[in-house]
Write an enzyme that holds these catalytic residues in place. Structure first.
Site, PDB file in Angstrom:
ATOM      1  N   SER A 148       0.848  -1.191   0.000  1.00 46.16           N
ATOM      2  CA  SER A 148       0.000   0.000   0.000  1.00 46.16           C
ATOM      3  C   SER A 148       0.881   1.236   0.000  1.00 46.16           C
ATOM      4  O   SER A 148       2.061   1.178   0.382  1.00 46.16           O
ATOM      5  CB  SER A 148      -0.887   0.016   1.257  1.00 46.16           C
ATOM      6  OG  SER A 148      -1.531   1.257   1.422  1.00 46.16           O
ATOM      7  N   TYR A 161      -2.956  -0.343  10.480  1.00 46.62           N
ATOM      8  CA  TYR A 161      -2.953  -0.699   9.051  1.00 46.62           C
ATOM      9  C   TYR A 161      -1.604  -0.338   8.421  1.00 46.62           C
ATOM     10  O   TYR A 161      -1.030  -1.128   7.662  1.00 46.62           O
ATOM     11  CB  TYR A 161      -4.090   0.028   8.337  1.00 46.62           C
ATOM     12  CG  TYR A 161      -4.185  -0.264   6.861  1.00 46.62           C
ATOM     13  CD1 TYR A 161      -4.863  -1.393   6.400  1.00 46.62           C
ATOM     14  CD2 TYR A 161      -3.605   0.584   5.916  1.00 46.62           C
ATOM     15  CE1 TYR A 161      -4.959  -1.668   5.042  1.00 46.62           C
ATOM     16  CE2 TYR A 161      -3.698   0.314   4.553  1.00 46.62           C
ATOM     17  CZ  TYR A 161      -4.371  -0.806   4.124  1.00 46.62           C
ATOM     18  OH  TYR A 161      -4.464  -1.069   2.787  1.00 46.62           O
TER      19      TYR A 161
END
Length: 257
Positions: A148, A161
């Site tokens: 990501s 996250y």
């Protein structure tokens, strides 16, 4: 060595994509299928998986369904070993299964932190290891882990996250370090902000979308189809000497302050 478009041909190979009943996983499954690969869809919701498979089959793709919980090591091993025995080798693995949970770090529930780690990191280890054991024996294989933009950056409310996606990027390096000697290439794709079900709350927030458009040099959200080229590249002979790399597909957001 092949030349030109032949470098990107995925015919006669099989690609397993975890978490592929929707979003990025589904887009990559369709893209790899369009490039010639046989597709193995994975997810935990049997109905969503069946619906996704039916849609892809209607488009002429060869699609298998392999339902397992990527966070369950024994279930993963049984599913992968069983598929290899009954249907043939998995030549490409895309570790895409993931989740998000947003809340201030000081209020973050411990059980959600553990669930996030299991879904975003443990699953990559579980499926990567199970598939790699077969690839090692064959002395070839491609693994793509979905990292990501948060592998490099942080934002308020998603610290856990961010930690998991940093771990995915470093686990990718570790996999390459251990397994490249077996003729395997293990890399990661790091999407920026894409319009997906995982980001539905952000996409529907006009204030956030306005901020994102100003913050991203490309000036917009990404479309999931724009990840397909990177997926085909890292799945194909074109990336035969690319290993341990994280490819950012983010509209320039990590390049600009």
């Amino acid at each position: 060595m092949s030349h030109g478009t032949d470098l990107f041909d995925l015919s006669n190979t099989t690609a397993l994509i975890t978490g592929s009943s929707q979003g990025i996983g589904y887009a990559l499954a369709k893209g790899l299928g369009d490039a010639g690969a046989n597709i193995v869809l994975n997810g935990r919701n049997a109905q969503k998986l069946a619906d996704a498979a039916a849609t892809l089959r209607q488009q002429g793709l060869t699609v298998h369904q392999l339902a397992f919980d990527a966070t369950d090591n024994e279930a993963v091993k049984a599913a992968v070993d069983g598929f290899e025995a009954s249907s043939g080798p998995i030549g490409i693995l895309v570790n895409n299964a993931g989740m998000q949970f947003r809340t201030p770090l000081e209020d973050y529930p411990a059980d959600m932190f553990a669930k996030l780690l299991a879904t975003n990191v443990t699953s990559v280890f579980n499926v990567g290891q199970a598939v790699a054991r077969h690839m090692i024996d064959r002395k070839q294989g491609k693994i793509i882990n979905i990292a990501s933009v948060q592998s490099a950056l942080a934002r308020p409310g998603i610290a856990p996250y961010t930690a998991t996606k940093g771990a995915v990027a470093n686990l990718t390096k570790g996999m390459a370090t251990d397994w490249a000697k077996y003729g395997m290439q293990i890399n990661a794709i790091a999407p920026g902000y894409f319009d997906t079900p995982l980001n539905a709350a952000l996409v529907s927030d006009p204030e956030f979308s306005a901020w994102l458009e100003k913050r991203t040099p490309a000036g917009r959200w990404g479309n999931v189809e724009e990840l397909v080229g990177a997926g085909i590249f890292l799945s194909s002979a074109a990336s035969s000497f690319v290993n341990g790399h994280t490819l950012y597909v983010d509209g320039g957001i990590t390049a600009s302050l």
